[in-house]
Design a protein around this motif. Structure first.
Motif, PDB file in Angstrom:
ATOM      1  N   VAL A 149       0.837  -1.204   0.000  1.00 53.58           N
ATOM      2  CA  VAL A 149       0.000   0.000   0.000  1.00 53.58           C
ATOM      3  C   VAL A 149       0.872   1.256   0.000  1.00 53.58           C
ATOM      4  O   VAL A 149       0.609   2.218  -0.732  1.00 53.58           O
ATOM      5  N   SER A 150       1.923   1.248   0.814  1.00 53.66           N
ATOM      6  CA  SER A 150       2.805   2.419   0.900  1.00 53.66           C
ATOM      7  C   SER A 150       3.526   2.668  -0.420  1.00 53.66           C
ATOM      8  O   SER A 150       3.628   3.817  -0.874  1.00 53.66           O
ATOM      9  N   LEU A 151       4.030   1.608  -1.042  1.00 55.97           N
ATOM     10  CA  LEU A 151       4.721   1.767  -2.320  1.00 55.97           C
ATOM     11  C   LEU A 151       3.765   2.258  -3.407  1.00 55.97           C
ATOM     12  O   LEU A 151       4.133   3.099  -4.237  1.00 55.97           O
ATOM     13  N   ASP A 152       2.558   1.748  -3.397  1.00 58.54           N
ATOM     14  CA  ASP A 152       1.561   2.173  -4.380  1.00 58.54           C
ATOM     15  C   ASP A 152       1.216   3.652  -4.177  1.00 58.54           C
ATOM     16  O   ASP A 152       1.098   4.417  -5.148  1.00 58.54           O
ATOM     17  N   GLU A 153       1.047   4.057  -2.919  1.00 58.21           N
ATOM     18  CA  GLU A 153       0.727   5.454  -2.613  1.00 58.21           C
ATOM     19  C   GLU A 153       1.886   6.378  -2.995  1.00 58.21           C
ATOM     20  O   GLU A 153       1.679   7.453  -3.583  1.00 58.21           O
ATOM     21  N   ALA A 154       3.112   5.960  -2.683  1.00 54.64           N
ATOM     22  CA  ALA A 154       4.283   6.776  -3.022  1.00 54.64           C
ATOM     23  C   ALA A 154       4.438   6.911  -4.534  1.00 54.64           C
ATOM     24  O   ALA A 154       4.764   7.995  -5.045  1.00 54.64           O
ATOM     25  N   ALA A 155       4.212   5.822  -5.273  1.00 54.36           N
ATOM     26  CA  ALA A 155       4.304   5.882  -6.736  1.00 54.36           C
ATOM     27  C   ALA A 155       3.248   6.807  -7.320  1.00 54.36           C
ATOM     28  O   ALA A 155       3.499   7.509  -8.311  1.00 54.36           O
ATOM     29  N   GLU A 165       8.028  15.435  -3.059  1.00 60.70           N
ATOM     30  CA  GLU A 165       8.250  15.608  -1.616  1.00 60.70           C
ATOM     31  C   GLU A 165       7.339  14.695  -0.805  1.00 60.70           C
ATOM     32  O   GLU A 165       7.786  14.026   0.134  1.00 60.70           O
ATOM     33  N   GLN A 166       6.059  14.639  -1.162  1.00 58.44           N
ATOM     34  CA  GLN A 166       5.130  13.786  -0.425  1.00 58.44           C
ATOM     35  C   GLN A 166       5.439  12.313  -0.650  1.00 58.44           C
ATOM     36  O   GLN A 166       5.279  11.494   0.260  1.00 58.44           O
ATOM     37  N   ALA A 167       5.907  11.954  -1.835  1.00 58.58           N
ATOM     38  CA  ALA A 167       6.285  10.570  -2.100  1.00 58.58           C
ATOM     39  C   ALA A 167       7.425  10.145  -1.185  1.00 58.58           C
ATOM     40  O   ALA A 167       7.417   9.029  -0.635  1.00 58.58           O
ATOM     41  N   LEU A 168       8.407  11.024  -0.995  1.00 56.68           N
ATOM     42  CA  LEU A 168       9.526  10.706  -0.102  1.00 56.68           C
ATOM     43  C   LEU A 168       9.062  10.578   1.345  1.00 56.68           C
ATOM     44  O   LEU A 168       9.579   9.743   2.099  1.00 56.68           O
ATOM     45  N   VAL A 169       8.081  11.388   1.740  1.00 61.05           N
ATOM     46  CA  VAL A 169       7.535  11.291   3.097  1.00 61.05           C
ATOM     47  C   VAL A 169       6.897   9.919   3.319  1.00 61.05           C
ATOM     48  O   VAL A 169       7.114   9.273   4.352  1.00 61.05           O
TER      49      VAL A 169
END
Length: 456
Positions: A149-155, A165-169
């Motif tokens: 889920v985190s990787l999908d959200e960051a992508a 910036e938000q992807a790195l967070v």
């Protein structure tokens, strides 16, 4: 009658207050108001506040110090007398982490400390509640699922919204989750670390090098994304085959804890016998839907099995409010003798089930037998009509040449493939299914669906 007299006395004083008279003023009328409110709160039996518990807890962070103190005292008194009813919702509030809910979180922690200091029984119940919420959260979402889920959200932030910036967070928060915990790993968490920790650490190092470059070295960050994509694909392939889990592997503490003093969630009623938690069934069924909820069973002190739907990555507090509305409407429909007699013939009642949030993103729902997921309904509807259940996906793979090609296509080609897949069906399957189901609903249920917006 004495409670009604107290209530109307309080209401009369409130009506007589001067216009715009703040509660914090030193006026005589305001002092009388405060005394009447305190008298009303003190004289009303604790159990009569339980139906309003959710609404009262939502007000524990009010700005007015006088009102806040009165609400805190009320909640403490009610919780000390009926801990099984309020400890779980108080724990949910105490575990909030966002800045907006900081005052509410602090008030909930203060109340829990006060209840815990009341006596040894309350202390044990608070400790068991804390442990239960932590372990149910762990059981609701595996580390593999959270990582995916985190990787999908960051992508999504990085590639689609261009919010680097938000992807790195999001990525930093994901790494912190796996690095912060040093002990008490479950067997499945140990397996996750053994399989993916090296890849994630390597990607994290490359990501830090990108940050140290002033976020200008995009080719380096692309190398990190290649590693993240490898982890994502491996996890996706692994989760496709996970249909059941063992409580011993997911949460050894719940599996081996044994009997508790806590009542079965959602079953406590004041002044009535209640069953306590005797243990948890080892078998956990993972349902085939997007959020991958689990079916778990809690064994009671009476020897009965209580099935629940355990949902993760979802805030069930809104669902809880909707169920309270349904229960209120059902009580109103059945409060009059004439309506009660009519319900035998025309069904003037609304079925509802228990919703028990155990954290801000996890909760239990009372298991409702003889129900299906939307995916199961659509699959059955299509199979009965000779339509392949995954006709859109099959067409998408044919258009792309293989199942793995779609993710590698440019955006415009993805849109073209997606539109071609949509053209293979009318897309009205769910509409037709729900239309048939909706015609069987009673009039009160239809009205509540309209009031709540239909979603919940």
């Amino acid at each position: 009658i004495s409670h009604l007299c107290c209530y109307y006395s309080f209401l009369f004083v409130f009506i007589c207050l001067p216009p715009r008279s703040p509660l914090s003023s030193s006026s005589a009328a305001s002092d009388v108001y405060k005394r009447q409110v305190q008298e009303f709160i003190t004289q009303t039996p604790a159990h009569q506040w339980l139906p309003l518990a959710a609404q009262i807890l939502a007000c524990i962070d009010v700005r007015n110090e006088t009102v806040k103190g009165q609400i805190r005292d009320l909640v403490i008194r009610v919780t000390q007398q009926h801990p099984h009813a309020l400890l779980l919702p108080l724990t949910v509030l105490a575990k909030q982490t966002d800045q907006i809910s900081a005052q509410q979180q602090e008030s909930a922690k203060y109340i829990l400390r006060s209840v815990e200091a009341h006596n040894s029984e309350c202390q044990l119940l608070v400790q068991e509640t804390m442990m239960l919420t932590v372990e149910l959260e762990r059981s609701a979402v595996l580390w593999e699922e959270q990582c995916k889920v985190s990787l999908d959200e960051a992508a999504e932030f990085w590639y689609h919204q261009k919010d680097h910036e938000q992807a790195l967070v999001v990525l930093d928060q994901m790494h912190h989750t796996y690095q912060a915990k040093k002990t008490c790993f479950s067997p499945l968490e140990v397996g996750f670390l053994q399989r993916f920790s090296m890849q994630l650490r390597a990607a994290s190092r490359i990501q830090q090098q990108y940050v140290q470059s002033g976020c200008t070295d995009l080719p380096r960050m692309h190398q990190a994304w290649v590693k993240y994509k490898q982890v994502f694909d491996e996890i996706s392939s692994q989760l496709e085959h996970v249909k059941t889990l063992s409580m011993a592997n997911v949460s050894p503490r719940l599996h081996s804890h044994g009997a508790m003093r806590l009542a079965i969630p959602g079953t406590y009623k004041p002044f009535q016998p209640y069953d306590t938690i005797a243990g948890f069934s080892d078998n956990i069924t993972v349902l085939a839907s997007k959020q991958r909820p689990r079916k778990i069973s809690i064994m009671s002190s009476a020897g009965n099995s209580h099935p629940f739907l355990l949902k993760g990555n979802e805030d069930l507090r809104q669902d809880e409010r909707v169920m309270q509305l349904l229960q209120l409407v059902s009580d109103l429909l059945q409060s009059h003798n004439q309506q009660l007699q009519m319900s035998v013939h025309v069904g003037l009642s609304i079925p509802h089930y228990g919703i028990i949030p155990v954290s801000v993103n996890c909760g239990l729902a009372q298991w409702v037998p003889n129900t299906d997921t939307l995916q199961a309904l659509i699959s059955k509807y299509r199979e009965d009509r000779g339509i392949p259940p995954r006709v859109e996906m099959e067409q998408l793979h044919r258009f792309c040449g293989s199942s793995s090609t779609f993710d590698k296509l440019p955006l415009m080609n993805k849109v073209e493939a997606f539109e071609d897949a949509l053209a293979t069906s009318t897309g009205t399957d769910l509409y037709k299914i729900m239309s048939v189901s909706y015609t069987h609903l009673t009039l009160p249920t239809k009205r509540i669906v309209e009031i709540s917006g239909g979603d919940r």
